[in-house]
Design an enzyme around this catalytic site. Sequence first.
Site, PDB file in Angstrom:
ATOM      1  CB  CYS A  77      -6.093  -7.215 -13.344  1.00 57.93           C
ATOM      2  SG  CYS A  77      -5.885  -8.982 -13.074  1.00 57.93           S
ATOM      3  CG  HIS A 116      -2.165  -0.862   0.966  1.00 60.60           C
ATOM      4  ND1 HIS A 116      -2.436  -1.989   1.701  1.00 60.60           N
ATOM      5  CD2 HIS A 116      -3.159  -0.772   0.052  1.00 60.60           C
ATOM      6  CE1 HIS A 116      -3.550  -2.545   1.260  1.00 60.60           C
ATOM      7  NE2 HIS A 116      -3.996  -1.834   0.270  1.00 60.60           N
TER       8      HIS A 116
END
Length: 543
Positions: free
Chosen positions: A474, A185
């Site tokens: 993706c 993240h």
Amino acid sequence: MSTLRGVGVSPGRAAGPVLLVRDRLPEPESGPQPVDPASEAARIRPAAEAVGQRLRDRTAATGGEAAALLEVTAAMATDPALLSAAERAVTERLLPAPRAVFEAAAEFADALAAAGGYLAERVRDVQDVCDRLVAELTGTAAPGAPEPAEPSVLLARDLAPADTADLDPELVLALVTEEGGPTGHTAILARSLGIPAVVAARGVLPGAAGARVDGAAGTVELLDDRVAPESAARTRTRWRGAGATADGQPVKLLANVGSATDAATATEAGAEGSGLFRTEFCFLDAATEPTESAQHEAYAAVLRPFAGKPVVVRTLDAGADKPLPFLDTAAEANPALGVRGLRIAFERPGVLDRQLAAIVSAAAETGAEISVMAPMVATPAEAAWFAERARAAGAGRVGIMVETPAAALCAEELLAEVDFASIGTNDLAQYTCAADRMTGALAALNDPWQPALLRLIDSLGRAAGAHGKPVGVCGEAAADPLLAGVLAGLGVTSLSMTSAGLAAVGSSLAEHSLPDWRRAAGAAAAAPDPAGARERANAALAS
């Protein structure tokens, strides 16, 4: 002065004085025993509520991915299971509240780390929540990023998502961490904020007076003297909401989603649809298999914002890093190489059939243009088995995930069975280089610029072109603005990413023609290492 190399995860160059991020708190003491265990245990929930409320208050100043991460951290801080475990440690083992929280959080973190993959990425969140709760209970300052008094380069061992979410790009010139990896993240949020970032830069601590950072090359210069703040982000053309190269070749820009909130954020950000709907995220806590009706409602909530737009729905990617309680899968010595994804459906085809029926009915209700794809496919026979069941359920367009080298190497045969393929670069990278993407010491092997990975994608792109079938990406590689164009040059026809990355990728694609991107792709794939791949791609575009 010394120069270190890590993994560049957010492009741009910056320099400035160094500001060190406070490291994790030391372990709380195991004693003395509380005089009144009940009163000591009663301190835990109010502390958790205070921490959770502060995190929720911060969401007001953010949006999109950052707000979602802060909300997740706030929910973890008030998780009933975590708090109950800590309270029992006080009343049954007579531990002080800070130590009880520490041990309860450690058990949760160990379980997530053992699961690996996506769930292992949550370990840093649990540690962050633990530190915040301990700080609240002890009246000390929580670790994390301090507010810079001047524009600075932040150096840290690692950054929790909650620390990264609302950084001010005007004050934070760049981020550098010793740990972490390209799919974490910190990387995602740094790109969304436009902050140059390098992770896995071993030896960057204890820091220096100043630093120069190149977030594309992954280099960090530690300087003995302070340096005046400076930054140089790439100038980009304005993105107009549709993915295309400078000569008009379409490259669909899509969003990865797992919830209705993600879907709303994606449409607000201008996504042309979704290239990855992670259906398992709807049921991570389900103790029993959701009914077909419950699945229909959950899927419809995510599909509704995409009415009239394409959505690629991935069937349950359970097992390994995403164990679903209702599947009651057996423990495995190496779950990343075990019964996961489509392999579970072979053992329980009814679970897949009910899910496919719910997906098709939810699409009919919402007007989303769905395709379905299976995860962890390795052979043509597996692809054919899935395609037959999906088409029988009424899915008009069927595809597969390419996450294993076997699937990439047998692309010709697999594409003969399905309508499209989607490359999961996170898993394909770790399986290709035999390097767990959650192990910081192996972050360089999971760099999506690894030439071996680019060459596999090139072969898949050629196979897809020969069959006249689309192939997407993706994984997090899609959110790297320069790499996105290289992927288009390798034959990729759509890119799906976190919503925050759409604008930068769209602008970068539009800077060069498809022939230019093909030339850059060829140069990158021929390089000996990730750093060389980046350098050669940039050089090809500049020539």
